[in-house]
Each structure stands twice: as C-alpha cells, then as structure tokens.
Design a protein around this motif. Structure first.
Motif, PDB file in Angstrom:
ATOM      1  N   ASN A 110       0.799  -1.221   0.000  1.00 10.20           N
ATOM      2  CA  ASN A 110       0.000   0.000   0.000  1.00 10.20           C
ATOM      3  C   ASN A 110       0.833   1.272   0.000  1.00 10.20           C
ATOM      4  O   ASN A 110       0.379   2.334   0.435  1.00 10.20           O
ATOM      5  N   LEU A 111       2.061   1.165  -0.479  1.00  6.26           N
ATOM      6  CA  LEU A 111       2.853   2.373  -0.674  1.00  6.26           C
ATOM      7  C   LEU A 111       2.152   3.278  -1.675  1.00  6.26           C
ATOM      8  O   LEU A 111       1.601   2.809  -2.669  1.00  6.26           O
ATOM      9  N   CYS A 112       2.211   4.565  -1.427  1.00  5.26           N
ATOM     10  CA  CYS A 112       1.589   5.525  -2.325  1.00  5.26           C
ATOM     11  C   CYS A 112       2.665   6.191  -3.167  1.00  5.26           C
ATOM     12  O   CYS A 112       3.442   7.020  -2.695  1.00  5.26           O
ATOM     13  N   PHE A 113       2.711   5.795  -4.428  1.00  2.76           N
ATOM     14  CA  PHE A 113       3.667   6.295  -5.391  1.00  2.76           C
ATOM     15  C   PHE A 113       3.118   7.547  -6.073  1.00  2.76           C
ATOM     16  O   PHE A 113       1.917   7.816  -6.049  1.00  2.76           O
ATOM     17  N   GLN A 114       3.999   8.282  -6.735  1.00  7.52           N
ATOM     18  CA  GLN A 114       3.589   9.187  -7.800  1.00  7.52           C
ATOM     19  C   GLN A 114       3.737   8.400  -9.093  1.00  7.52           C
ATOM     20  O   GLN A 114       4.774   7.773  -9.348  1.00  7.52           O
ATOM     21  N   SER A 115       2.697   8.423  -9.943  1.00  7.74           N
ATOM     22  CA  SER A 115       2.641   7.538 -11.108  1.00  7.74           C
ATOM     23  C   SER A 115       2.235   8.311 -12.355  1.00  7.74           C
ATOM     24  O   SER A 115       1.381   9.205 -12.291  1.00  7.74           O
ATOM     25  N   PHE A 116       2.877   7.956 -13.458  1.00  7.96           N
ATOM     26  CA  PHE A 116       2.494   8.484 -14.764  1.00  7.96           C
ATOM     27  C   PHE A 116       2.250   7.313 -15.700  1.00  7.96           C
ATOM     28  O   PHE A 116       3.058   6.380 -15.758  1.00  7.96           O
ATOM     29  N   THR A 117       1.130   7.344 -16.431  1.00 12.39           N
ATOM     30  CA  THR A 117       0.824   6.309 -17.414  1.00 12.39           C
ATOM     31  C   THR A 117       0.731   6.930 -18.795  1.00 12.39           C
ATOM     32  O   THR A 117      -0.063   7.848 -19.023  1.00 12.39           O
ATOM     33  N   ASP A 118       1.569   6.437 -19.715  1.00  7.21           N
ATOM     34  CA  ASP A 118       1.494   6.917 -21.082  1.00  7.21           C
ATOM     35  C   ASP A 118       0.166   6.472 -21.697  1.00  7.21           C
ATOM     36  O   ASP A 118      -0.151   5.281 -21.694  1.00  7.21           O
ATOM     37  N   PRO A 119      -0.637   7.410 -22.232  1.00  2.00           N
ATOM     38  CA  PRO A 119      -1.971   7.041 -22.716  1.00  2.00           C
ATOM     39  C   PRO A 119      -1.967   6.227 -24.003  1.00  2.00           C
ATOM     40  O   PRO A 119      -2.977   5.624 -24.349  1.00  2.00           O
ATOM     41  N   VAL A 120      -0.837   6.211 -24.730  1.00  2.00           N
ATOM     42  CA  VAL A 120      -0.794   5.479 -25.983  1.00  2.00           C
ATOM     43  C   VAL A 120      -0.480   4.007 -25.748  1.00  2.00           C
ATOM     44  O   VAL A 120      -1.171   3.116 -26.248  1.00  2.00           O
ATOM     45  N   HIS A 121       0.566   3.719 -24.971  1.00  2.00           N
ATOM     46  CA  HIS A 121       1.033   2.341 -24.806  1.00  2.00           C
ATOM     47  C   HIS A 121       0.619   1.726 -23.474  1.00  2.00           C
ATOM     48  O   HIS A 121       0.789   0.523 -23.279  1.00  2.00           O
ATOM     49  N   GLY A 122       0.066   2.541 -22.568  1.00  7.38           N
ATOM     50  CA  GLY A 122      -0.426   2.019 -21.300  1.00  7.38           C
ATOM     51  C   GLY A 122       0.669   1.593 -20.342  1.00  7.38           C
ATOM     52  O   GLY A 122       0.437   0.773 -19.442  1.00  7.38           O
ATOM     53  N   ILE A 123       1.869   2.122 -20.477  1.00 12.05           N
ATOM     54  CA  ILE A 123       2.980   1.801 -19.581  1.00 12.05           C
ATOM     55  C   ILE A 123       2.997   2.810 -18.442  1.00 12.05           C
ATOM     56  O   ILE A 123       2.896   4.017 -18.668  1.00 12.05           O
ATOM     57  N   SER A 124       3.110   2.298 -17.200  1.00  9.61           N
ATOM     58  CA  SER A 124       3.129   3.161 -16.023  1.00  9.61           C
ATOM     59  C   SER A 124       4.539   3.215 -15.433  1.00  9.61           C
ATOM     60  O   SER A 124       5.246   2.202 -15.384  1.00  9.61           O
ATOM     61  N   PHE A 125       4.917   4.406 -14.974  1.00  9.96           N
ATOM     62  CA  PHE A 125       6.216   4.632 -14.350  1.00  9.96           C
ATOM     63  C   PHE A 125       5.962   5.306 -13.002  1.00  9.96           C
ATOM     64  O   PHE A 125       5.280   6.332 -12.939  1.00  9.96           O
ATOM     65  N   ARG A 126       6.522   4.711 -11.919  1.00  9.50           N
ATOM     66  CA  ARG A 126       6.165   5.176 -10.572  1.00  9.50           C
ATOM     67  C   ARG A 126       7.403   5.349  -9.711  1.00  9.50           C
ATOM     68  O   ARG A 126       8.416   4.673  -9.902  1.00  9.50           O
ATOM     69  N   MET A 127       7.284   6.245  -8.716  1.00  7.19           N
ATOM     70  CA  MET A 127       8.351   6.479  -7.746  1.00  7.19           C
ATOM     71  C   MET A 127       7.752   6.778  -6.381  1.00  7.19           C
ATOM     72  O   MET A 127       6.708   7.442  -6.278  1.00  7.19           O
TER      73      MET A 127
END
Length: 772
Positions: A31-48
């Motif tokens: 349940n860690l709360c990351f900051q996340s970005f998801t590219d809307p074209v390929h659906g890949i998420s990147f979190r920290m």
C-alpha cells in the motif's frame, strides 16, 4: 542501436503543457503511495516513492507494462543522454533488468554508479503484462546530472516493441526505441512514512504475482489565484519563432495592439537567458549567444526542445532560430514561384529578401576579426567540387545562383554572437507600448464561434479568466507555432481531418475544448509535408582538425584554453562561428524529367561513425548531402493520444525518384573524392555499397528538421489549409504565418525564407478589410 537525436529533446523546466504524475497507492507493494504516470498510448506506467527525508538519495520505483511491450525504460534526468536509464523486459516468465547510460548517440552501456534491487514479492510476469518493482540506491545524482527528490523534475520514458537481441542477457544490445516521452514527476508528493517498513518485509520471496488494486487521487495542484482580468488584443500571435516574431514586429509597428505568446522561456542573454558554460561564468555568453556552442544543443539538460514531438523543435524565445546552426540563405525567386506552389501575388521574394537582409545582414566571415577558422575541410572539399564544374563565390551575393556553386557558410551572426529575429525584430517590438510578450504560456486552442475566433485558450489562469485571452472587436489570431505546433492547435480547435480532431477530442486534458462536430472545419492539416532527406558522408584527411568532433564535454565543459580565452576577450576565433564551414548546390535531373536541387553542408568532425576499419577521429569531417527544391515526396504529420506530434507518414523517399537522384549526387561526390590525395571515405566504408548505405539509413538521422507544408497555402480548401492571404479556410479571422504554410521546400535552409514570407504575409493581412 544508436540513440536517436530526438531522445535528447526534453525540457528540464516546463511550467505548462507537460503531463504530471498523480498518486497511485499499490496494494501489491504494501500500500505504498507512489507518484505515477501512465502513457496514454502504450499504457505503460512509471512510478516512484521516496523515504520521508526530502534529501533522499534512493527511491522505490515501478514500471508496469501490458503484454506486447518488449522492453521499457525510465530515464532519470529527463533525457536519454548522460542520464541513467533503468530498463526491464520479460524473458520466459521472469524479468531481466539493467541500468544503462549513453554519452552520445550510440548503444547505451552498463551503468554501475547505482544499486538496483528487484523486489520479488511485488514484481511479476503474467498473461496480461509485466511489472518491475525495484529499489534504486544512489539514484538522485550522478556525474553530470541529478534530479530533485522534493520537486517536480522532468523524467523521460522509452519503449520498444521489438525484443532485445539476447533476452536472457542483461547486457544485451537492443534496437532503437519505437516511442518515447516526458512527464513531470511530482516527487514532492511522493514521500511515504511506510517506505522503510515495506523494505523490511516487502522484498520477500513470494513467487505468485500479487493482485493489485489502485487508488487514484489528484496530484498536488497550484494554489488558486484571484481571477485574472482579461485584456483584449487586436492581434494575438502564438509562437515566438522566425514567423511569429517578424509578424509581431510588423503589426505593432503598424500601431496594432499585439500580444506575442511563447510556450517556452528565454534563450539569449538579451531575453533573460542564463544558460552559461562553465568557462564563461561571470559573462552574458549563454549557450544561445555563442555560435560555437551550437553542437552542444543536443546533449545535457536540453530544456529548449519541445517535449510534445518526436522531432527537434525549439520551444523557447526565437524558436528554431535560437537553436539552429544559423545558416542564413536569402530566398531565391524560384522559392516563391507558382511552380513551387505559391499562389499568384507571392512572387516578390527579392523585395522581402532585401528587407530582411537590411535588418539582419548575412556574413560568411562570422569572426569579427575578419579571419576564417578551421578551414581545412573547406580546402579539401574544394578539391572534390572544382573537378565537377563548381564555382566559388559569396553565395548570398547572388541569391538566385544555386547550381554548381560553393562558398563559405553564411550566417546571421553579429559581432561574434547569434542575432536572428530575437536581436532585431523582437528588440524593436519590445520598445513599443502597444506590444506585450508572454513566455511560459501554452496555447491549447483558439476559441471560436463558428467561423469567428474570439480569442485563445491557454492553461495559465494568470493571463485571463480560466486562461482565456480575448480579441478586440474585429481582432485576429495568427498561429506561428511551427509545423508541428500549429496543426496541434488547429486539431484541438476542430480544424483539420476528422481522424485527428477525434484524437484531440478523446484527450482528457484538451478534449473538452474541441467544439461540437457540427462546427468542425475539414481541411488537410498535416498533409503535404516535406523535409530535406539528408545523408552523411564522413571522410578522413591528414590536414583536417576535427575540433574534438564538437563533443559537448569539450566545447561546453573544457574547451581548448586558447580558443575560449580568445572568445571571452574579443568574441573572435572558432567560437564565433557554428560548425559548418562550406555549402554547395547542384541541380540534378531525374528520370522523371524533373529537376531537383542537391545541397551540401561541410563541417569538421562527425557525430556518428559507422565502419569496421580503423580511423583517426581527430582528422575526420562530414559532408551532409540534402535534396531541397524540386523534391516530390510528401508525408503526413499528426498527433497521438497524448497530443504528441509525430510523422504518420515519413516525408523522405516516398517517391523513389528522389532517392535515385540523391544517389546520383552522392556518387558524383564520392567518385570525385577518389582523386583527392590522402582522402579516405570512412562512412560508408569500402565494404558497404552506397545503395545499401542509403537504403538502410536510419530515418531519424535522415531528418533535417526543416519541416514545411502542414498548413499549406493554396487557392482551394480541398488541397490547402490557408488561402493566398494566409487566412485559414472557413474562418473569418484566423491566420497562419510560419513554415507550415510553405507549399514546397525552398533551395536552402529555410530560416531566412520563413522570415521573408512573414514580412509579405503581414503586408497582405494588413491590407485586408474588416480588421482592427
């Protein structure tokens, strides 16, 4: 793989228009709360997520990708060059991970300056995709870069649809990315008190993939400001590049109330820029002022490149004129001819070429001491061209002579510094009380009531209510956002082909701005695009000084002491000019009976060498050979789901005759070079056939970034976007004045030609009735 130049193009400072991360609390990661970005074209998420300390040097990261993503990578510094790249890919049900770094446009090598630990209990590969959860230690700074763990740093991502060459090997090579992008990671909102307790028990040995649920909340928002007061303008001009700055100056000179909007920030010192090389600290010699620093534009913390296109475009004051080599070729009469696609009434190139040259003279001796530096490659290439019937002259002294001619490269540098429209047209505009200039303001769309534009919509609420800036009665909007930026605004405004307007309509950020379908104006926006196809030939000669191949680590951080001292003392020497030293043109007939012009640019050094044979990197030089006026290939540009501009159809060699003609020109140069004593062709090498070299040439390297035609001028709304007065068909008061209206490529680099066309366009706009 060679990293493409476009991967370097990221803004380190983006007040507007850059997507930002949002909170994502992962039940599969304690349940860690990351900051996340998801590219809307390929659906890949990147979190920290970070420890509670605001000076943390480590973080826990995640890359989560759907099936079909062969590999994905997170670049920590907002660009792929000189920044750690964290990569992962699935292989037989397991994840293979690696840290890489690239110092140039080459295959990234292993990076050992950080520690990566995969957290097994939260990482998995299954039938729907894969997820890599990892701890990254010593990851917030590295040699030559860092990011703020308590701010909003720009991050970059890359994606490959093709598996790496050896999937089981973390050191495997891989093909160039298929796509990339940027976002703002809100690290200030990514500190979780449960960080350490998760690490203490979160790296267990569970092999079954956990079930993940998501909780999404809004990102930290900017404090609400008091409602802004709307100031109406006679003319709102979007984009402070070669077209927009000229238009703003001419209109404000005519007494109109003018607003010029630039999405980026300062460039040269005159505009408030302060990007100064270490060796020039204490001066006003910014990267954008010093001509010899041109090659450093493509590496490091490249905040000046637009973030929403796969190609180089300058998002700063001056646009492309602040980040190009400043080659300055006065347009020919043919450039504006009806044969080149211009409507009747545009055949006045001479008059306007004289105007811009009067305000901004060209020089082929850019050093104020009158000396020419680093001329060895010039002297060698003369020996190639003269046997082919070429004549030497000062090229801009006879702008119409562009066949079998060569000469010293012509620039618009003044007193050893970059000038361009910023130091001329913008300077005089800013002195007028009826002119206003806004930087860091991103225009999302024009606002229209049917055919009438009422203003522009921005996402800066300090400039007007909800970011809206209105026009005065009978006011006009001029789009000068470039060949990628202008179409984006038109699509969001419901102008263009249906497929692109629909893409904009579905975007969560700007979709609500798209007008109802009944108001859409169907025009061929994004079609008819051209760019010079360019091929590099690399030679070696014992007399040549490659000038350290213009390596940024040298010219930016540690230049030759005598050259740096000379420039600091008197603005003279090698740093007073950009890297090109010679230019040439030749008319070439094709088997289709049409004539195409070949242009060449010669510079000491090379950016990328391909050969299996030994060579002396200190003695090499490059001849870049282009096709310009007369080419017949066309492409198409558009946007993806993230509103990022891209080539839907590449504009190079769509007509195979273009390639046939360019091969003819290349063969002439190579065959003549064989007669020059001690001259060796390095790339392509002796085992590579020229035809194979050209056929296999990387399209991203073939791009010259001289894009034109995406809002083409013409006489019919079925084949063009703007009419002969540059007014958008189907509107009453929307105009386009930039490279996108050009119907076909000019003879030379388009910098001066765009400015000349802007002079003429404003004269036509002011002559129209019904304006302010």
């Amino acid at each position: 793989m060679r990293l493409s130049l476009a991967v370097a193009a990221v803004a380190a400072y983006a007040r507007f228009a850059l997507a930002q991360s949002t909170q994502f609390c992962d039940s599969g990661a304690g349940n860690l709360c990351f900051q996340s970005f998801t590219d809307p074209v390929h659906g890949i998420s990147f979190r920290m997520v970070f420890p509670t300390s605001t000076t943390a040097t480590e973080f826990i990261g995640e890359i989560e990708a759907p099936t079909g993503v062969a590999w994905a990578g997170l670049a920590l510094g907002g660009g792929m060059l000189n920044n750690p790249l964290l990569m992962a890919w699935p292989n037989n049900g397991a994840l293979v991970t690696t840290a890489r770094i690239a110092a140039g446009y080459v295959q990234p090598t292993a990076y050992t300056g950080l520690t990566l630990t995969t957290i097994a209990g939260s990482s998995h590969v299954n039938s729907t995709g894969w997820k890599w959860t990892f701890r990254c230690q010593n990851c917030t700074s590295w040699s030559g870069g860092s990011f703020d763990p308590n701010g909003t740093p720009v991050m970059a991502w890359a994606y490959g649809a093709t598996p790496v060459f050896t999937p089981a090997d973390p050191n495997s090579n891989f093909a160039q990315h298929d796509d990339f992008g940027f976002w703002g990671m809100v690290t200030s909102a990514a500190h979780d008190a449960n960080y350490q307790s998760f690490l203490n028990g979160g790296g267990g040995t569970t092999t079954a993939p956990p079930t993940s649920t998501t909780t999404t909340t809004s990102a930290t928002s900017t404090p609400t400001l008091p409602p802004a007061q709307a100031t109406p303008y006679d003319y709102i001009i979007v984009g402070a590049g070669a077209g927009g700055i000229v238009a703003a100056d001419k209109l404000s000179q005519a007494g109109k109330k003018v607003l010029l909007i630039e999405r980026g920030g300062p460039s040269t010192a005159e505009t408030g820029g302060n990007n100064i090389p270490p060796w020039a600290k204490g001066t006003n010699d910014t990267r954008f002022d010093v001509p010899g620093l041109f090659e450093s534009m493509f590496t490091g913390n490249t905040f000046w490149w637009c973030k929403d296109t796969n190609f180089f475009a300058g998002c700063l004051t001056g646009g492309g004129t602040s980040v190009n080599a400043a080659l300055y070729w006065l347009p020919t009469d043919d450039d504006f001819s009806t044969g080149n696609g211009w409507p009747s009434g545009w055949q006045q190139a001479g008059q306007y070429a004289s105007i811009i040259n009067g305000r901004m003279p060209s020089t082929d001796t850019p050093s104020p001491d009158g000396k020419l530096y680093l001329q060895e490659s010039y002297n060698v290439v003369q020996q190639i061209l003269k046997p082919l019937g070429y004549s030497e002259l000062t090229i801009n002294s006879n702008r119409n002579f562009k066949d079998h001619v060569y000469g010293h490269s012509a620039y618009n540098f003044v007193n050893g510094k970059r000038a361009g429209p910023v130091a001329t047209y913008l300077r005089t505009s800013k002195a007028r009380s009826n002119f206003k200039f806004l930087q860091y303001v991103y225009v999302q769309s024009v606002v229209r009531n049917g055919a009438t534009i009422t203003g522009v919509q921005t996402n800066d609420t300090t400039v007007g209510p909800n970011g809206f800036i209105p026009l005065t009665k009978n006011g006009r909007v001029i789009l000068s956002a470039g060949s990628f930026g202008t179409p984006r605004i038109l699509f969001t405004s419901g102008i263009g082909p249906t497929d692109m307007i629909q893409v904009a309509q579905k975007n969560p950020t700007v979709g609500s701005l798209v007008p109802a379908q009944s108001s859409w104006i169907n025009l061929p926006v994004g079609f008819n695009v051209q760019d010079n196809p360019s091929i590099n030939l690399i030679f070696q000669h014992p007399t040549v000084d490659a000038y350290d191949n213009w390596d940024s680590a040298v010219i930016w951080d540690n230049p030759r002491p005598a050259d740096a001292a000379q420039y600091l003392k008197s603005n003279t020497g090698p740093f007073a000019g950009a890297s090109p030293r010679l230019n040439f043109w030749q008319a070439l007939g094709g088997p289709d009976g049409k004539t195409r012009w070949m242009q060449g640019t010669v510079r000491p050094g090379a950016g990328s060498v391909t050969t299996k044979y030994p060579y002396d990197s200190s003695k090499i030089f490059t001849i870049t050979v282009y096709l310009s006026y007369g080419i017949t290939s066309r492409g198409r540009i558009g946007i993806d789901a993230a509103m990022k501009g891209q080539a839907l159809v590449n504009p190079w060699f769509q007509d195979p005759v273009d390639k046939t003609v360019l091969l003819d020109g290349l063969n002439q140069i190579i065959n003549s070079a064989k007669q020059v004593s001690n001259l060796t062709l390095v790339t392509p090498d002796k085992d590579t056939a020229l035809t194979d070299y050209v056929n296999n040439y990387d399209p991203s390297a073939m791009c010259s970034n001289h894009w034109i035609g995406s809002a083409k001028i013409g006489t019919s709304n079925t084949t063009s976007v703007v009419d002969s007065n540059t007014k958008v068909w189907g509107t009453n008061n929307l105009f386009v004045v930039d490279a996108s209206i050009w119907p076909s490529l000019p003879m030379g680099n388009p910098h001066a030609a765009i400015m000349a066309s802007a002079e003429l366009a404003v004269a036509k706009i002011l002559a129209l009735s019904g304006g302010p």
